[in-house]
Design an enzyme around this catalytic site. Structure first.
Site, PDB file in Angstrom:
ATOM      1  N   CYS A   1     -26.502 -11.287  42.447  1.00 26.71           N
ATOM      2  CA  CYS A   1     -26.001 -11.271  43.831  1.00 26.71           C
ATOM      3  C   CYS A   1     -26.580 -10.136  44.669  1.00 26.71           C
ATOM      4  CB  CYS A   1     -24.477 -11.197  43.833  1.00 26.71           C
ATOM      5  SG  CYS A   1     -23.868  -9.573  43.343  1.00 26.71           S
TER       6      CYS A   1
ATOM      7  N   CYS B   1     -22.144  -4.518  38.107  1.00 18.29           N
ATOM      8  CA  CYS B   1     -22.448  -5.040  39.429  1.00 18.29           C
ATOM      9  C   CYS B   1     -21.211  -4.796  40.278  1.00 18.29           C
ATOM     10  CB  CYS B   1     -22.733  -6.540  39.323  1.00 18.29           C
ATOM     11  SG  CYS B   1     -22.511  -7.411  40.886  1.00 18.29           S
TER      12      CYS B   1
ATOM     13  N   CYS C   1     -20.129 -12.105  43.406  1.00 19.44           N
ATOM     14  CA  CYS C   1     -21.246 -12.326  42.491  1.00 19.44           C
ATOM     15  C   CYS C   1     -21.050 -13.636  41.736  1.00 19.44           C
ATOM     16  CB  CYS C   1     -21.333 -11.155  41.517  1.00 19.44           C
ATOM     17  SG  CYS C   1     -22.636 -11.350  40.290  1.00 19.44           S
TER      18      CYS C   1
ATOM     19  N   LYS D   1     -33.661 -16.858  -3.078  1.00 16.67           N
ATOM     20  CA  LYS D   1     -33.311 -16.130  -1.869  1.00 16.67           C
ATOM     21  C   LYS D   1     -32.927 -17.064  -0.726  1.00 16.67           C
ATOM     22  CE  LYS D   1     -34.071 -11.747  -2.288  1.00 16.67           C
ATOM     23  NZ  LYS D   1     -35.232 -11.149  -1.912  1.00 16.67           N
TER      24      LYS D   1
ATOM     25  N   CYS E   1     -27.935  -5.966  41.417  1.00 18.55           N
ATOM     26  CA  CYS E   1     -27.553  -7.043  40.504  1.00 18.55           C
ATOM     27  C   CYS E   1     -28.571  -8.186  40.576  1.00 18.55           C
ATOM     28  CB  CYS E   1     -26.159  -7.546  40.887  1.00 18.55           C
ATOM     29  SG  CYS E   1     -25.698  -9.074  40.049  1.00 18.55           S
TER      30      CYS E   1
ATOM     31  N   LYS F   1     -28.883 -17.029 -14.164  1.00 21.16           N
ATOM     32  CA  LYS F   1     -29.286 -16.430 -15.443  1.00 21.16           C
ATOM     33  C   LYS F   1     -29.028 -17.463 -16.528  1.00 21.16           C
ATOM     34  CE  LYS F   1     -27.656 -12.090 -13.632  1.00 21.16           C
ATOM     35  NZ  LYS F   1     -26.469 -11.291 -13.440  1.00 21.16           N
TER      36      LYS F   1
ATOM     37  N   ASP G   1       0.843  -1.197   0.000  1.00 24.38           N
ATOM     38  CA  ASP G   1       0.000   0.000   0.000  1.00 24.38           C
ATOM     39  C   ASP G   1       0.876   1.244   0.000  1.00 24.38           C
ATOM     40  OD1 ASP G   1      -1.932  -1.849   0.248  1.00 24.38           O
ATOM     41  OD2 ASP G   1      -2.686  -1.179   2.213  1.00 24.38           O
TER      42      ASP G   1
ATOM     43  N   TYR H   1     -22.507  -7.078 -12.797  1.00 27.96           N
ATOM     44  CA  TYR H   1     -23.262  -8.297 -13.079  1.00 27.96           C
ATOM     45  C   TYR H   1     -23.971  -8.314 -14.441  1.00 27.96           C
ATOM     46  CZ  TYR H   1     -27.018  -5.624 -10.782  1.00 27.96           C
ATOM     47  OH  TYR H   1     -27.908  -4.656 -10.410  1.00 27.96           O
TER      48      TYR H   1
ATOM     49  N   ARG I   1     -30.734   3.129  -9.874  1.00 31.66           N
ATOM     50  CA  ARG I   1     -31.796   2.476 -10.613  1.00 31.66           C
ATOM     51  C   ARG I   1     -33.068   3.324 -10.679  1.00 31.66           C
ATOM     52  NH1 ARG I   1     -35.025  -3.093  -9.574  1.00 31.66           N
ATOM     53  NH2 ARG I   1     -36.800  -1.849  -9.825  1.00 31.66           N
TER      54      ARG I   1
ATOM     55  N   ASP J   1     -26.111  -7.790  -1.494  1.00 35.60           N
ATOM     56  CA  ASP J   1     -27.112  -6.952  -0.858  1.00 35.60           C
ATOM     57  C   ASP J   1     -26.607  -5.516  -0.792  1.00 35.60           C
ATOM     58  OD1 ASP J   1     -29.523  -6.470   0.166  1.00 35.60           O
ATOM     59  OD2 ASP J   1     -29.188  -7.442   2.108  1.00 35.60           O
TER      60      ASP J   1
ATOM     61  N   LYS K   1     -26.228 -13.129  -4.953  1.00 31.46           N
ATOM     62  CA  LYS K   1     -26.970 -11.876  -5.038  1.00 31.46           C
ATOM     63  C   LYS K   1     -26.464 -10.964  -3.934  1.00 31.46           C
ATOM     64  CE  LYS K   1     -31.638 -10.099  -5.597  1.00 31.46           C
ATOM     65  NZ  LYS K   1     -31.680  -9.008  -4.632  1.00 31.46           N
TER      66      LYS K   1
ATOM     67  N   LEU L   1     -35.671  -8.632 -10.442  1.00 33.67           N
ATOM     68  CA  LEU L   1     -35.611 -10.079 -10.649  1.00 33.67           C
ATOM     69  C   LEU L   1     -36.792 -10.747  -9.977  1.00 33.67           C
ATOM     70  CD1 LEU L   1     -31.849 -10.739  -9.808  1.00 33.67           C
ATOM     71  CD2 LEU L   1     -32.915 -11.104 -12.031  1.00 33.67           C
TER      72      LEU L   1
ATOM     73  N   TYR M   1       2.134   2.058  -3.407  1.00 30.04           N
ATOM     74  CA  TYR M   1       1.018   2.613  -4.188  1.00 30.04           C
ATOM     75  C   TYR M   1       0.789   4.086  -3.824  1.00 30.04           C
ATOM     76  CZ  TYR M   1      -3.771   3.191  -5.879  1.00 30.04           C
ATOM     77  OH  TYR M   1      -4.885   3.648  -6.506  1.00 30.04           O
ATOM     78  N   ASP M   2       0.786   4.358  -2.511  1.00 31.02           N
ATOM     79  CA  ASP M   2       0.583   5.735  -2.056  1.00 31.02           C
ATOM     80  C   ASP M   2       1.678   6.660  -2.576  1.00 31.02           C
ATOM     81  OD1 ASP M   2      -1.660   4.941  -0.765  1.00 31.02           O
ATOM     82  OD2 ASP M   2      -0.726   4.787   1.222  1.00 31.02           O
TER      83      ASP M   2
ATOM     84  N   GLU N   1     -23.594  -3.881  -8.658  1.00 27.83           N
ATOM     85  CA  GLU N   1     -24.056  -3.565  -7.311  1.00 27.83           C
ATOM     86  C   GLU N   1     -22.970  -2.806  -6.550  1.00 27.83           C
ATOM     87  OE1 GLU N   1     -27.124  -4.603  -6.936  1.00 27.83           O
ATOM     88  OE2 GLU N   1     -27.563  -4.920  -4.803  1.00 27.83           O
TER      89      GLU N   1
ATOM     90  N   GLU O   1     -24.227 -16.487  -9.772  1.00 28.24           N
ATOM     91  CA  GLU O   1     -23.377 -15.724  -8.858  1.00 28.24           C
ATOM     92  C   GLU O   1     -24.219 -15.321  -7.655  1.00 28.24           C
ATOM     93  OE1 GLU O   1     -22.280 -12.765 -11.679  1.00 28.24           O
ATOM     94  OE2 GLU O   1     -24.335 -12.101 -11.789  1.00 28.24           O
TER      95      GLU O   1
HETATM   96  S1  IVH Z   1     -29.138  -9.249 -12.346  1.00 23.03           S
HETATM   97  C1  IVH Z   1     -31.864  -8.245 -15.638  1.00 23.03           C
HETATM   98  N1  IVH Z   1     -27.316 -10.137 -10.685  1.00 23.03           N
HETATM   99  O1  IVH Z   1     -30.896  -7.544  -7.313  1.00 23.03           O
HETATM  100  C2  IVH Z   1     -31.009  -8.628 -14.494  1.00 23.03           C
HETATM  101  N2  IVH Z   1     -28.884  -8.534  -9.903  1.00 23.03           N
HETATM  102  O2  IVH Z   1     -33.771  -7.982  -7.390  1.00 23.03           O
HETATM  103  C3  IVH Z   1     -31.053  -7.656 -13.393  1.00 23.03           C
HETATM  104  N3  IVH Z   1     -28.549  -7.849  -7.584  1.00 23.03           N
HETATM  105  O3  IVH Z   1     -31.699  -4.581  -8.999  1.00 23.03           O
HETATM  106  C4  IVH Z   1     -30.245  -7.928 -12.220  1.00 23.03           C
HETATM  107  N4  IVH Z   1     -26.775  -9.100  -7.208  1.00 23.03           N
HETATM  108  O4  IVH Z   1     -29.550  -4.619  -7.614  1.00 23.03           O
HETATM  109  C5  IVH Z   1     -28.370  -9.328 -10.853  1.00 23.03           C
HETATM  110  N5  IVH Z   1     -25.641 -10.943  -9.312  1.00 23.03           N
HETATM  111  C6  IVH Z   1     -26.685 -10.157  -9.493  1.00 23.03           C
HETATM  112  C7  IVH Z   1     -27.166  -9.328  -8.459  1.00 23.03           C
HETATM  113  C8  IVH Z   1     -28.290  -8.537  -8.721  1.00 23.03           C
HETATM  114  C9  IVH Z   1     -27.604  -8.219  -6.682  1.00 23.03           C
HETATM  115  C10 IVH Z   1     -29.636  -6.906  -7.307  1.00 23.03           C
HETATM  116  C11 IVH Z   1     -29.751  -5.794  -8.329  1.00 23.03           C
HETATM  117  C12 IVH Z   1     -31.158  -5.850  -8.856  1.00 23.03           C
HETATM  118  C13 IVH Z   1     -31.854  -6.634  -7.780  1.00 23.03           C
HETATM  119  C14 IVH Z   1     -33.029  -7.368  -8.385  1.00 23.03           C
END
Ligand code: IVH
Length: 673
Positions: free
Chosen positions: A414, A429, A435, A317, A411, A293, A35, A228, A139, A120, A118, A85, A38-39, A176, A116
């Site tokens: 005790c 306590c 105790c 999910k 407490c 997909k 690092d 993605y 979005r 969050d 999903k 989705l 790099y810095d 994401e 892959e």
């Molecule tokens: S594909 C047409 N891949 O999930 C395909 N979405 O519930 C559109 N998300 O708005 C999304 N990981 O924000 C895709 N590996 C992944 C994802 C992913 C997270 C989120 C994304 C999307 C939401 C849909």
């Protein structure tokens, strides 16, 4: 101002180098320089640009935070709508999805998917023209979102300029933005210190950070990105499968999921879901499911869309890590140091696949901050292997009759007085070792793996022994007789014998473990190790004063006070004497012993180890004086390789650097303990 050609060349070389190392770090997780180095590159570039401002261009790595704070975000139309989705919540729904597609495509063979996790976080769209990032948008409602370009430019894993020589004229990538758990915890810690807003989860933290009007704030937040999808591409062939598209995106310098796989047929998909579910708690970021997909793009086109989601993709999910339930009561648990922790008793509920009926509320300040009342509907969260916690209250379900939990004056164990120290969040306590709760916790800690490691002395057993007044302190453990132990519940003579043997064995220990086992407030393993190395004998440690203690690595005034105070108390002195009389002993500590036995060595850890996290493994090495580096060079002592090790192992082999397995690593630790 005339800029010498040599300077132009230097600037362009520096930018190329910085961009290259950025991609090594963020896209390949494979940094080749420290690092610090790099810095230095970045600083050098900054200096030249200051001297020759004409050379500054928007894609320079120094220009991530450029824009002023905005009044509001502008709106951006999505040329290709940003879809959502469809979800599946169980195997049957996943099966139905696969069947639906098979029928629709009139396909009797197995369908191929690209899978892959999903993530969050929140969806963003990145637009590159002639290789330069020119726009980033949220979005929004799917048709138009907000222009967050200035903020997205501060995310270091997003290149301002695409890499490689064959750059598409235009590329729109979707992905994401998210926050790693480590980043989230650090951010919240910093927010707490500033008494600023604490975020409920990494997703909210990522959203809150990205939607700042002042990009300088976003720049300070630890945001990450993972691509993605390709929405549009011009000037380069669009690959024919999702999997290949993602690898094209990766070759242009954008991060993609390290867990991406091509899978043939439903069974492989189910297997993938299960594998990722098992890894979920050990990932460094939160995921809420797996996305499948159709891999083949012509099949995707054939399948088409329904309203707002593609027919060719699904999010299967995982059980939610945040759920609502009712707070039945708040009780107070007494810890080893006497701190009273409010514990929420909940209507049992499934959180992330585990039934939860208790959750921590941390301390009274948190209860007030979150405005928690008994009877409330609360949101409970369990992530990774951390203790479940109450994150917030659903205010709309609040009834006037719900009451605020109260810290008891005495407490609950005790009945000693409960006191709060000035400036500290915790109530304690005042009973000390009178105790029973504190005694139990102290004994459990003494017996724990990193302390004296007394095999077979579990929590339940300690509780029984204290309740029956068989033992009062840790010293009494060594006076237990076979008769006493076998009289306990669920204790056959054989296990009683084993326990006595384990106790006998635990007498031979190390000074560092002994110090740690005493359970002095805020003296963890690393501090105990530092104290042992510094003082080398227990006598010298006991006799040291606070000023002297502060000379030890990592010991500040508070810890120094805790240590001095602990040894000044007669009851503690007495317990230590009893332990030594019972025969506890340890080898002499040589300055070069334990702690520094690997000094001078440099290790690189790669892949996943089964029994240790990366941090744990590197801490063990560092405790022994070794350095842990992220890149392999001829100077590397050895590479420790877990499963899925990647290219570091190849490099080690090329450089003739030894490669150790996890077992080799464990033997190394044992040999150097
Ligand atoms: S594909 C047409 N891949 O999930 C395909 N979405 O519930 C559109 N998300 O708005 C999304 N990981 O924000 C895709 N590996 C992944 C994802 C992913 C997270 C989120 C994304 C999307 C939401 C849909």
């Amino acid at each position: 101002m005339i800029v010498p050609d040599a300077i132009r060349k230097q600037v362009s070389d520096l930018r190329d180098q910085i961009n290259f190392h950025n991609i090594q770090y963020y896209v390949h997780d494979e940094p080749q320089v420290t690092d610090q180095y790099y810095d230095q590159l970045l600083r050098r570039l900054q200096e030249i640009e200051e001297q020759y401002p004409d050379l500054i261009s928007p894609d320079s790595p120094t220009q991530r935070v450029g824009a002023e704070a905005a009044q509001q975000f502008e709106s951006v139309e999505h040329v290709i709508p940003m879809l959502s989705l469809d979800n599946a919540f169980n195997e049957a729904e996943m099966q139905a999805f696969n069947k639906r597609l098979g029928d629709l495509l009139d396909h009797s063979d197995e369908l191929e998917y690209c899978a892959e996790p999903k993530l969050d976080g929140l969806a963003v769209s990145l637009l590159y023209e002639q290789g330069l990032l020119i726009q980033a948008a949220t979005r929004g409602d799917g048709r138009s979102g907000e222009n967050i370009t200035a903020n997205v430019r501060t995310i270091k894993s997003i290149p301002l300029k695409l890499a490689g020589s064959d750059i598409p004229e235009m590329l729109e990538v979707r992905g994401e933005v998210f926050m790693t758990l480590e980043g989230f915890n650090q951010l919240n810690e910093a927010q707490r210190l500033k008494e600023a807003k604490v975020f409920a989860n990494p997703r909210n933290a990522a959203a809150g950070s990205l939607r700042q009007l002042d990009p300088a704030i976003t720049a300070e937040r630890p945001l990450s990105f993972c691509s993605y999808a390709i929405a549009r591409i011009k000037g380069r062939d669009n690959p024919s499968s999702q999997y290949q598209q993602m690898h094209l995106v990766q070759s242009l310098g954008l991060p993609i999921s390290p867990l991406i796989e091509q899978l043939d047929g439903l069974d492989r998909c189910i297997d993938y879901y299960r594998r990722i579910a098992l890894q979920r708690d050990s990932l460094s970021f939160e995921i809420d499911g797996v996305v499948f997909k159709l891999n083949d793009r012509s099949q995707q086109q054939q399948a088409g869309f329904v309203s707002r989601a593609p027919r060719w993709a699904i999010a299967w999910k995982f059980p939610a890590q945040e759920v609502m339930t009712r707070l039945l009561d708040v009780e107070f648990q007494v810890g080893r140091t006497g701190a009273l922790t409010p514990v929420a008793r909940l209507e049992p509920v499934n959180v992330g696949g585990v039934i939860v009926s208790n959750a921590t509320l941390h301390n009274m300040d948190e209860i007030h901050r979150k405005d928690v009342r008994i009877g409330d509907t609360v949101i409970v969260r369990r992530a990774g292997d951390v203790i479940p916690e109450v994150v917030s209250v659903v205010q709309k379900d609040r009834q006037p009759s719900f009451v605020l939990p109260m810290m008891p004056e005495r407490c609950p164990v005790c009945h000693s007085e409960v006191i709060k120290q000035e400036g500290q969040a915790a109530y304690r306590c005042s009973g000390g070792l009178i105790c029973a709760a504190q005694r139990k916790e102290a004994i459990k800690h003494f017996a724990s793996r990193k302390a004296l490691d007394i095999d077979g002395l579990g929590d339940k057993l300690v509780e029984q022994m204290v309740d029956l007044q068989m033992i009062q302190s840790v010293a009494d453990l060594y006076t237990l007789t076979l008769e006493q132990v076998s009289s306990l519940e669920r204790m056959a003579e054989k296990s009683a014998n084993n326990l006595l043997q384990a106790l006998e064995q635990s007498k031979r220990t190390t000074l560092a473990r002994f110090i740690y086992a005493l359970g002095i407030r805020e003296v963890g393993e690393a501090t105990a190790e530092a104290l042992a190395t510094h003082y080398q004998t227990l006598e010298r440690l006991i006799q040291s004063d606070e000023d002297d203690l502060m000379q030890v690595d990592d010991v500040g005034p508070v810890v120094a006070h805790n240590i001095a105070h602990f040894f000044s108390r007669t009851e503690n002195q007495q317990i230590i004497r009893q332990l030594l009389d019972a025969g506890l002993n340890w080898p002499d500590v040589q300055p070069s012993d334990i702690a520094k036995s690997l000094s001078g060595a440099t290790y690189v850890i790669t892949g996943t180890l089964a029994k240790y996290s990366r941090t744990e493994a590197s801490n063990f090495l560092k405790q022994r004086g070794a350095k842990v580096s992220s890149s392999v060079s001829a100077k590397t002592t050895a590479v420790i390789a877990g499963t899925k090790p990647g290219s570091k192992v190849d490099k080690a082999i090329k450089l003739n650097v030894p490669v150790l397995t996890e077992e080799d690593f464990e033997s190394l630790l044992e040999d150097t303990e």
